[in-house]
Design a protein around this motif. Structure first.
Motif, mmCIF file in Angstrom:
data_model
loop_
_atom_site.group_PDB
_atom_site.id
_atom_site.type_symbol
_atom_site.label_atom_id
_atom_site.label_comp_id
_atom_site.label_asym_id
_atom_site.label_seq_id
_atom_site.Cartn_x
_atom_site.Cartn_y
_atom_site.Cartn_z
ATOM 1 N N ARG A 27 0.915 -0.849 -0.111
ATOM 2 C CA ARG A 27 0.008 -0.236 -0.253
ATOM 3 C C ARG A 27 0.830 0.904 0.294
ATOM 4 N NH1 ARG A 27 -3.016 -0.659 4.763
ATOM 5 N NH2 ARG A 27 -2.678 1.210 5.153
ATOM 6 N N ASP A 29 1.213 5.372 -0.333
ATOM 7 C CA ASP A 29 -0.433 6.174 -0.044
ATOM 8 C C ASP A 29 0.893 8.132 0.034
ATOM 9 O OD1 ASP A 29 -1.901 7.948 0.980
ATOM 10 O OD2 ASP A 29 -1.668 7.706 3.084
ATOM 11 N N MET A 54 -3.346 8.888 -11.065
ATOM 12 C CA MET A 54 -3.302 7.969 -10.003
ATOM 13 C C MET A 54 -3.505 6.815 -11.106
ATOM 14 S SD MET A 54 -1.875 8.729 -7.573
ATOM 15 C CE MET A 54 -2.257 7.197 -6.159
ATOM 16 N N ASN A 55 -4.179 6.580 -11.542
ATOM 17 C CA ASN A 55 -5.196 5.250 -12.081
ATOM 18 C C ASN A 55 -3.822 4.501 -13.472
ATOM 19 O OD1 ASN A 55 -7.224 4.873 -10.568
ATOM 20 N ND2 ASN A 55 -8.604 5.893 -11.940
ATOM 21 N N ALA A 58 -0.563 4.147 -11.504
ATOM 22 C CA ALA A 58 -0.965 2.476 -11.171
ATOM 23 C C ALA A 58 -1.106 1.540 -12.014
ATOM 24 C CB ALA A 58 -2.495 1.808 -10.683
ATOM 25 N N SER A 71 -5.520 -4.283 -7.907
ATOM 26 C CA SER A 71 -5.145 -2.942 -7.446
ATOM 27 C C SER A 71 -6.181 -1.850 -6.644
ATOM 28 C CB SER A 71 -4.435 -2.201 -7.923
ATOM 29 O OG SER A 71 -4.472 -2.234 -9.382
ATOM 30 N N TYR A 72 -6.353 -1.207 -5.551
ATOM 31 C CA TYR A 72 -7.180 -0.630 -5.353
ATOM 32 C C TYR A 72 -6.454 0.332 -5.328
ATOM 33 C CZ TYR A 72 -11.105 1.356 -3.124
ATOM 34 O OH TYR A 72 -12.371 2.008 -2.592
ATOM 35 N N GLY A 73 -7.765 2.158 -5.308
ATOM 36 C CA GLY A 73 -6.835 2.662 -5.278
ATOM 37 C C GLY A 73 -8.428 4.111 -5.207
ATOM 38 N N GLU A 77 -4.055 6.871 -1.826
ATOM 39 C CA GLU A 77 -3.472 6.092 -2.308
ATOM 40 C C GLU A 77 -3.527 4.649 -3.164
ATOM 41 O OE1 GLU A 77 -5.930 2.610 0.629
ATOM 42 O OE2 GLU A 77 -5.522 4.565 1.822
ATOM 43 N N TYR A 78 -3.049 3.610 -2.798
ATOM 44 C CA TYR A 78 -3.275 3.233 -3.323
ATOM 45 C C TYR A 78 -2.638 1.547 -3.484
ATOM 46 C CZ TYR A 78 -5.108 2.689 -8.514
ATOM 47 O OH TYR A 78 -6.076 2.926 -9.936
ATOM 48 N N SER A 79 -2.890 0.060 -3.602
ATOM 49 C CA SER A 79 -2.540 -0.521 -2.905
ATOM 50 C C SER A 79 -2.992 -1.655 -3.659
ATOM 51 C CB SER A 79 -3.848 -1.542 -1.892
ATOM 52 O OG SER A 79 -4.297 -0.415 -0.502
ATOM 53 N N PHE A 80 -1.698 -2.722 -3.698
ATOM 54 C CA PHE A 80 -1.676 -3.789 -4.910
ATOM 55 C C PHE A 80 -0.792 -5.052 -4.327
ATOM 56 C CE2 PHE A 80 0.328 0.297 -6.651
ATOM 57 C CZ PHE A 80 -0.052 0.417 -7.469
#
Length: 222
Positions: A27, A29, A54-55, A58, A71-73, A77-80
């Motif tokens: 994650r 940030d 941001m997208n 990612a 992945s989720y943003g 913030e983004y989580s992979f």
């Protein structure tokens, strides 16, 4: 220098391999992005171009590291999510984290003009990050649901806050009103292997309930 008398210093390096057979979540940030968004005059409560940037960053990360399956943003913030069986850089936390954060950060700078052609990037953004292992698919899904619930709560608050400010309230007045309302893949040397993978899709969807996961069982290897 190989086999030199100085090579003993390597003994001070800390072993940081992540637990095997667990989902790896990286994650990242944005650091001090409240100030960054103000200096660069992002639209409030949500700047569409900033979110698109941001997208795009990612997508660059997911395309570069094939072992990332999801992945989720939200906001800055983004989580992979890396698959449980990954051997990416021998699952060394420092390598995985530093590669992900550095690639995302450099992509943000490189892509800035694509999304903000009329705005100068006044200073470089930077991101912090963490790596966490989750032992089961159920816990991984709870983690992702936690991030989306947090997104909904923050977005509700921010939307109400900025609507109040735009209506003429001061920021302090808006905060006081809302308080009252209580709105709540690899080679031996660790280099990525270039190989075919499915197209990366950017989507806005519900990942809290079961529908998304039932429609895409391949993401979690089912």
């Amino acid at each position: 220098m190989a086999n030199s008398k100085f090579e003993y210093v390597k003994s001070f390096e800390v072993e940081d391999r992540l637990m095997p057979s667990t989902w790896i979540v990286i994650r990242i940030d944005g650091c001090h992005f409240h100030r960054f968004s103000e200096v660069h005059e992002f639209d409030k409560p949500n700047d569409e171009q900033a979110l698109n940037l941001m997208n795009s960053c990612a997508v660059s990360v997911v395309e570069e590291f094939p072992d990332i399956v999801f992945s989720y943003g939200v906001s800055d913030e983004y989580s992979f999510v890396m698959k449980k069986t990954t051997k990416f850089y021998q699952r060394r936390a420092s390598k995985i984290l530093s590669l992900t954060v550095s690639l995302f950060s450099s992509a943000y700078v490189m892509k800035w003009k694509e999304f903000f052609p009329q705005k100068e990037l006044k200073y470089p953004p930077y991101f912090d990050g963490r790596v966490v292992c989750y032992p089961s698919t159920e816990i991984l899904r709870d983690y992702l649901a936690w991030r989306q619930v947090d997104c909904h709560i923050n977005n509700q608050y921010n939307t109400c806050f900025w609507m109040l400010v735009k209506s003429g309230k001061s920021k302090n007045e808006a905060q006081d009103i809302l308080k009252v309302e209580e709105i709540t893949k690899l080679t031996d040397d660790g280099d990525p292997v270039k190989r075919y993978r499915k197209k990366v899709i950017v989507d806005h969807c519900d990942i809290i309930g079961p529908s998304f996961w039932n429609e895409h069982p391949d993401i979690l290897g089912k």
